[in-house]
Design an enzyme around this catalytic site. Structure first.
Site, PDB file in Angstrom:
ATOM      1  N   LYS A  73       0.847  -1.203   0.000  1.00 60.00           N
ATOM      2  CA  LYS A  73       0.000   0.000   0.000  1.00 60.00           C
ATOM      3  C   LYS A  73       0.887   1.260   0.000  1.00 60.00           C
ATOM      4  O   LYS A  73       2.103   1.174   0.194  1.00 60.00           O
ATOM      5  CB  LYS A  73      -0.952  -0.024   1.194  1.00 60.00           C
ATOM      6  CG  LYS A  73      -1.758  -1.327   1.317  1.00 60.00           C
ATOM      7  CD  LYS A  73      -2.812  -1.509   0.211  1.00 60.00           C
ATOM      8  CE  LYS A  73      -3.271  -2.945   0.041  1.00 60.00           C
ATOM      9  NZ  LYS A  73      -4.128  -3.460   1.083  1.00 60.00           N
TER      10      LYS A  73
HETATM   11  C1  LIG Z   1      -5.011  -4.678   1.510  1.00 59.92           C
HETATM   12  C2  LIG Z   1      -6.487  -4.626   1.541  1.00 59.92           C
HETATM   13  C3  LIG Z   1      -7.233  -4.953   2.674  1.00 59.92           C
HETATM   14  C4  LIG Z   1      -6.637  -5.626   3.880  1.00 59.92           C
HETATM   15  O1  LIG Z   1      -5.629  -4.942   4.479  1.00 59.92           O
HETATM   16  P1  LIG Z   1      -4.571  -5.749   5.384  1.00 59.92           P
HETATM   17  O2  LIG Z   1      -3.830  -4.642   6.057  1.00 59.92           O
HETATM   18  O3  LIG Z   1      -3.727  -6.553   4.461  1.00 59.92           O
HETATM   19  O4  LIG Z   1      -5.330  -6.588   6.339  1.00 59.92           O
HETATM   20  C5  LIG Z   1      -8.598  -4.747   2.654  1.00 59.92           C
HETATM   21  N1  LIG Z   1      -9.224  -4.275   1.564  1.00 59.92           N
HETATM   22  C6  LIG Z   1      -8.549  -3.972   0.439  1.00 59.92           C
HETATM   23  C7  LIG Z   1      -9.312  -3.435  -0.726  1.00 59.92           C
HETATM   24  C8  LIG Z   1      -7.169  -4.155   0.383  1.00 59.92           C
HETATM   25  O5  LIG Z   1      -6.515  -3.886  -0.753  1.00 59.92           O
END
Ligand SMILES: *Cc1c(COP(=O)(O)O)cnc(C)c1O
Length: 399
Positions: A197
């Protein structure tokens, strides 16, 4: 562009080392921030978590932020705060990571999948409207790739039907909708700080809200829903060690080590955002007129910081399948990924009774997409190689 022999057929690859769709950027300042916590009194939830929550409130113009172990915990906590339970329906998009729907199941609720808009790839407010029933309690919209969902339309719809609007902003930290940062707009907004991210803590997440009660509920939920505040207790005893568990909570704490990393990364968000926007602009210009490549349409309300860059193949203009295109890209050493398999395609959801055909636009999109490299530390050469690889493969397979 003339047809150059593809690497997959023995030609020279566009580059010699593989380029992946995303990676973190960690600098010396990040390392110093983490190191300082290591030798401090608090290594798990402490002053750095509080400082991160303040910084997120400021960034997002939101009243409350609660940091959690990851983005999935943030979604689970949001569904808990929204009061989702057995018999409740929550509408979300099919074109997302499974966590956006799993969080509903964690609370005993029923996920209902709405289709996407075929141009923007975000949840279609009109299909949400069609799927509202007397049992619907909330809508979880996802800012897919980093572009804000149709938040204005969704807000109006939720207000009309008394639904909570939850925004899964795992992709969109830094994005603005009508000039307002995501995080302060929906009833509850969740972030993820996973390494792919835009901003990372190794792992990490947060919920933002302007609702004090829901923020407090999430703060408790993060640590077993055990309160030490006599004002919240059912049977306060006055004993200084006494505490009460009020609901079924979890250990979803973020550590101060991770919080220090996220805080340090937030200092670089303007840089991260500017670079991501510049790369997206270059890709858009490069692929605008590339036969066989279709681009995600941006709504004018969204000033987007993209986490992903998704190309859609126009199969009518190409003589290859998505798999052939994907494998050819991989051989050129520009390695794509597919985001996402529609959630209800997963065998777990199929076993729950969700059948293919539910969301035709999301299903059609899935057949033809792939995400190409997009991250802060890509060099200009990396960007040029990515463009060259897409154009080379598209030209080779052009009809
Ligand atoms: C990455 C992601 C999540 C989950 O986040 P984590 O920190 O990996 O638990 C939830 N929704 C979307 C759309 C994502 O891309």
């Amino acid at each position: 562009m003339e047809k150059t022999r593809l690497a997959i057929w023995g030609g020279a690859p566009v580059r010699s080392t593989p380029l992946y769709y995303g990676r973190q950027y960690i600098d010396e300042a990040d390392c110093r921030a983490v190191n300082a916590v290591m030798m401090s009194d608090f290594i798990t939830t402490g002053p750095k978590v509080a400082a991160l929550e303040d910084a997120l409130c400021h960034l997002c113009e939101a009243s409350y932020a609660v940091a959690l172990a990851n983005g999935t915990a943030a979604l689970h906590a949001s569904c808990h705060a929204a009061g989702i339970g057995p018999g409740d329906e929550v509408i979300t998009t099919a074109m997302t990571f499974a966590a956006s729907a799993n969080c509903i199941l964690y609370c005993g609720g029923t996920p209902v999948f709405a289709d996407i808009l075929p141009q923007t790839y975000n949840i279609d407010p009109e299909d949400v409207r069609r799927k509202i029933t007397p049992r619907t309690k909330a809508v979880i919209a996802v800012d897919y790739t980093g572009q804000a969902a149709a938040l204005g339309e969704l807000r109006a719809l939720c207000d009309e039907h008394g639904l909570l609007l939850i925004e899964d902003a795992a992709h969109s930290i830094g994005t603005k909708y009508n000039g307002r940062p995501v995080g302060g707009i929906a009833d509850l907004t969740t972030f993820s700080f996973h390494p792919v991210k835009t901003v990372t803590g190794g792992e990490g997440g947060a919920v933002l809200t302007n609702n004090e009660k829901m923020a407090e509920k999430i703060r408790l939920f993060r640590a077993h829903s055990i309160t030490k505040d006599p004002a919240e207790m059912i049977h306060p005893t006055g004993e200084s060690w006494y505490m009460e568990q009020l609901e079924l909570g979890y250990n979803y704490r973020l550590t101060d080590i991770q919080a220090a990393l996220v805080l340090s990364q937030l200092n670089k968000l303007p840089l991260f955002a500017a670079r991501r926007k510049a790369i997206v602009k270059q890709y858009n210009e490069a692929f605008q007129d590339t036969p066989g490549i279709l681009l995600q349409q941006e709504i004018p309300q969204s000033d987007s910081v993209h986490h992903l860059y998704v190309i859609q193949l126009d199969t009518a203009a190409l003589s290859c399948t998505r798999k052939e295109f994907f494998d050819a890209m991989t051989a050129e050493k520009v390695v794509p990924m597919v985001h996402y398999i529609p959630v209800y395609y997963h065998p777990y959801y199929q076993a729950l009774g969700y059948n293919k055909g539910l969301c035709p636009h999301a299903e059609a999109l899935y057949e033809n997409i792939m995400s190409i490299p997009l991250y802060y530390s890509m060099t200009d050469d990396d960007v040029a190689d990515t463009i060259a690889a897409v154009k080379k493969v598209a030209a080779f397979y052009a009809k």
